[in-house]
Design an enzyme around this catalytic site. Structure first.
Site, PDB file in Angstrom:
ATOM      1  N   ARG A  36       0.828  -1.210   0.000  1.00 10.14           N
ATOM      2  CA  ARG A  36       0.000   0.000   0.000  1.00 10.14           C
ATOM      3  C   ARG A  36       0.865   1.264   0.000  1.00 10.14           C
ATOM      4  O   ARG A  36       0.445   2.298  -0.525  1.00 10.14           O
ATOM      5  CB  ARG A  36      -0.932  -0.003   1.206  1.00 10.14           C
ATOM      6  CG  ARG A  36      -2.097  -0.931   0.982  1.00 10.14           C
ATOM      7  CD  ARG A  36      -3.076  -0.863   2.096  1.00 10.14           C
ATOM      8  NE  ARG A  36      -4.320  -1.487   1.700  1.00 10.14           N
ATOM      9  CZ  ARG A  36      -5.256  -1.872   2.546  1.00 10.14           C
ATOM     10  NH1 ARG A  36      -5.087  -1.698   3.837  1.00 10.14           N
ATOM     11  NH2 ARG A  36      -6.365  -2.415   2.108  1.00 10.14           N
ATOM     12  N   LYS A 198     -19.524 -15.824   3.061  1.00 14.08           N
ATOM     13  CA  LYS A 198     -20.975 -15.656   3.214  1.00 14.08           C
ATOM     14  C   LYS A 198     -21.665 -15.134   1.964  1.00 14.08           C
ATOM     15  O   LYS A 198     -21.216 -14.170   1.345  1.00 14.08           O
ATOM     16  CB  LYS A 198     -21.242 -14.676   4.361  1.00 14.08           C
ATOM     17  CG  LYS A 198     -20.835 -15.240   5.707  1.00 14.08           C
ATOM     18  CD  LYS A 198     -21.486 -14.491   6.848  1.00 14.08           C
ATOM     19  CE  LYS A 198     -20.950 -13.100   6.955  1.00 14.08           C
ATOM     20  NZ  LYS A 198     -21.360 -12.313   8.056  1.00 14.08           N
ATOM     21  N   GLY A 349      -8.929  -7.568  -0.618  1.00 12.88           N
ATOM     22  CA  GLY A 349      -9.196  -8.414   0.539  1.00 12.88           C
ATOM     23  C   GLY A 349      -8.625  -9.809   0.379  1.00 12.88           C
ATOM     24  O   GLY A 349      -7.478  -9.978  -0.036  1.00 12.88           O
ATOM     25  N   GLY A 372     -13.254  -3.680   0.945  1.00 15.75           N
ATOM     26  CA  GLY A 372     -14.633  -3.186   1.042  1.00 15.75           C
ATOM     27  C   GLY A 372     -14.962  -2.213  -0.073  1.00 15.75           C
ATOM     28  O   GLY A 372     -16.055  -2.231  -0.645  1.00 15.75           O
TER      29      GLY A 372
HETATM   30  P1  AMP Z   1     -14.818 -13.326   2.697  1.00 12.25           P
HETATM   31  O1  AMP Z   1     -14.290 -12.495   3.815  1.00 12.25           O
HETATM   32  O2  AMP Z   1     -16.304 -13.366   2.601  1.00 12.25           O
HETATM   33  O3  AMP Z   1     -14.131 -13.055   1.380  1.00 12.25           O
HETATM   34  O4  AMP Z   1     -14.448 -14.836   3.082  1.00 12.25           O
HETATM   35  C1  AMP Z   1     -13.133 -15.286   3.103  1.00 12.25           C
HETATM   36  C2  AMP Z   1     -13.060 -16.475   4.010  1.00 12.25           C
HETATM   37  O5  AMP Z   1     -13.933 -17.492   3.547  1.00 12.25           O
HETATM   38  C3  AMP Z   1     -11.687 -17.072   4.046  1.00 12.25           C
HETATM   39  O6  AMP Z   1     -11.133 -16.866   5.322  1.00 12.25           O
HETATM   40  C4  AMP Z   1     -11.919 -18.556   3.762  1.00 12.25           C
HETATM   41  O7  AMP Z   1     -11.206 -19.380   4.649  1.00 12.25           O
HETATM   42  C5  AMP Z   1     -13.420 -18.713   3.982  1.00 12.25           C
HETATM   43  N1  AMP Z   1     -13.969 -19.831   3.209  1.00 12.25           N
HETATM   44  C6  AMP Z   1     -13.803 -20.082   1.903  1.00 12.25           C
HETATM   45  N2  AMP Z   1     -14.412 -21.244   1.568  1.00 12.25           N
HETATM   46  C7  AMP Z   1     -14.978 -21.750   2.685  1.00 12.25           C
HETATM   47  C8  AMP Z   1     -15.717 -22.927   2.963  1.00 12.25           C
HETATM   48  N3  AMP Z   1     -16.001 -23.822   2.027  1.00 12.25           N
HETATM   49  N4  AMP Z   1     -16.146 -23.105   4.222  1.00 12.25           N
HETATM   50  C9  AMP Z   1     -15.834 -22.203   5.182  1.00 12.25           C
HETATM   51  N5  AMP Z   1     -15.132 -21.074   4.976  1.00 12.25           N
HETATM   52  C10 AMP Z   1     -14.705 -20.852   3.736  1.00 12.25           C
END
Ligand code: AMP
Length: 392
Positions: A36, A198, A349, A372
């Site tokens: 950054r 999610k 991210g 974000g």
């Molecule tokens: P996000 O912050 O929504 O981009 O989510 C990223 C996180 O999702 C990472 O820390 C991954 O470890 C988690 N992740 C990815 N695939 C899975 C999965 N199949 N089950 C649980 N966590 C997951």
């Protein structure tokens, strides 16, 4: 871009205050990733080359309480790294507003000044007009080059623009160009890969991308809510029960729009999230959970991606932080890195962290510096830090 940039403004002899994003990871006083800081250099060097009398840099770091100095959130280590990167002595000040700060800037022999963490003052995040005015009083021109905080209306990203001529720096210009072109005027076909934990975080994104994309590929933890909506057993895999209906609606919308909607078709499953003991399977039986896409899914996704001319990727396809569940994310990243003549845009991210972990950063067309902010931009939202800049 319909906003003024530093290229369109006279900088000679001016004091220029630049909002940068120096929110870098620091462990035990050492910066572990300075991307950054280096990403801000083109703007700083350009402003200096145009004969500005001072470049005053301001940033936040972490999440201090907003009640004064806290040593672990000091930007002092950043000052030392910046000095090395730009190759000249800089002045680091222990606050960001007040008569002593103003005085020190005027009297300094150095051309570059770094102010202490903006968020030591709660007024920064409150976007307090008096605080914004104090910041503005340090310079003649305001430049925003902090894409990572452009989705926040804070004093240093929004309020200050009421007081000074306000333009975008090169980093913001570059982010808007790559992210904007990718979704608004892409070379087709446009494939969007979505993953991450999610589905609830990505609903707005999917809604915005359905009319724009040719294919949407879903992996990661969010895939299981879609699979459930199709009546497929997901065992103990990540599931947002209250979003199953919405997932079904999104798939329906995609179908109507003629968008290919690809879901995980095989899995890397385990009986315990904390265990690395896992196997590949076409189904997820009760008592098991899936933490990565399987080899058939990888090939299926690659086949779709082989047709793409533009790819936008946001969110890892499995628990990539652990080697046992990193193969899906790695394999797709390696495949994208091998493509030529395809614009590959990585949202910030975790997707950026994954690409960095596999050492493939140089092989991608663009990796966003904003997590974000890039998500909100791809959702089609107006970013307050950009909206507040002078129109062309
Ligand atoms: P996000 O912050 O929504 O981009 O989510 C990223 C996180 O999702 C990472 O820390 C991954 O470890 C988690 N992740 C990815 N695939 C899975 C999965 N199949 N089950 C649980 N966590 C997951």
């Amino acid at each position: 871009m319909n906003k003024q940039t530093i290229k369109g403004i006279v900088l000679k002899g001016k004091k220029v205050i630049v909002r940068v994003d120096f929110n870098v990871p620091i462990e035990k006083g050492r910066i572990t990733d300075d991307r950054r800081i280096s990403a801000s250099l083109p703007t700083i060097q350009y402003v200096l080359s145009q004969g500005a009398s001072k470049v005053v840099l301001m940033s936040h770091l972490g999440r201090p309480k907003g009640a004064g100095f806290e040593p672990e959130f000091s930007l002092k280590p950043v000052a030392a790294r910046l000095e090395k990167l730009i190759g000249e002595e800089i002045l680091f000040l222990d606050d960001c507003i007040g008569p002593a700060v103003k005085d020190a800037i005027v009297k300094s022999s150095q051309r570059v000044v770094l102010l202490e963490n903006l968020r030591f003052h709660k007024e920064e995040e409150l976007n307090a007009p008096a605080f914004a005015k104090e910041l503005a009083s340090l310079a003649d021109i305001y430049v925003n080059d902090a894409f990572g905080t452009a989705h926040r209306a804070h004093a240093s990203t929004a309020g200050i623009t009421a007081c000074l001529p306000s333009v975008a720096g090169f980093l913001i210009e570059k982010e808007l160009e790559f992210l904007g072109n990718a979704v608004n005027s892409p070379k087709r076909p446009l494939s969007v890969i979505l993953g991450g934990a999610k589905v609830s975080d990505k609903i707005e994104l999917i809604k915005n991308l359905i009319p724009k994309a040719d294919s949407i590929l879903i992996g990661g933890g969010m895939a299981y809510t879609f699979l459930k909506a199709k009546g497929i057993n997901v065992g103990n895999s990540k599931l947002e029960k209250d979003k199953v209906g919405m997932a079904g609606e999104l798939m329906e919308q995609a179908k109507k729009a003629g968008v290919e909607f690809a879901l995980t078709i095989d899995f890397v499953i385990t009986q315990s999230f904390t265990s690395d003991d896992c196997k590949i399977s076409d189904v997820i039986a009760d008592g098991w959970e899936s933490l990565d896409i399987g080899p058939k899914t990888r090939e299926y996704f690659k086949k779709i991606l082989s047709k793409a001319k533009t790819v936008v990727w946001n969110g890892p396809l499995g628990v990539f932080e652990r080697d046992a569940y990193a193969q899906g994310t790695r394999d797709i990243a390696v495949y994208l890195a091998s493509l030529s003549g395809v614009a590959v845009i990585i949202g910030g991210g975790d997707s950026a962290a994954a690409v960095a972990k596999f050492g493939l950063e140089d092989k991608m067309t663009h990796i966003s510096t904003g997590g974000g902010a890039s998500l909100e931009f791809l959702e089609g939202k107006v970013l307050p830090g950009i909206a507040a800049l002078n129109d062309k």
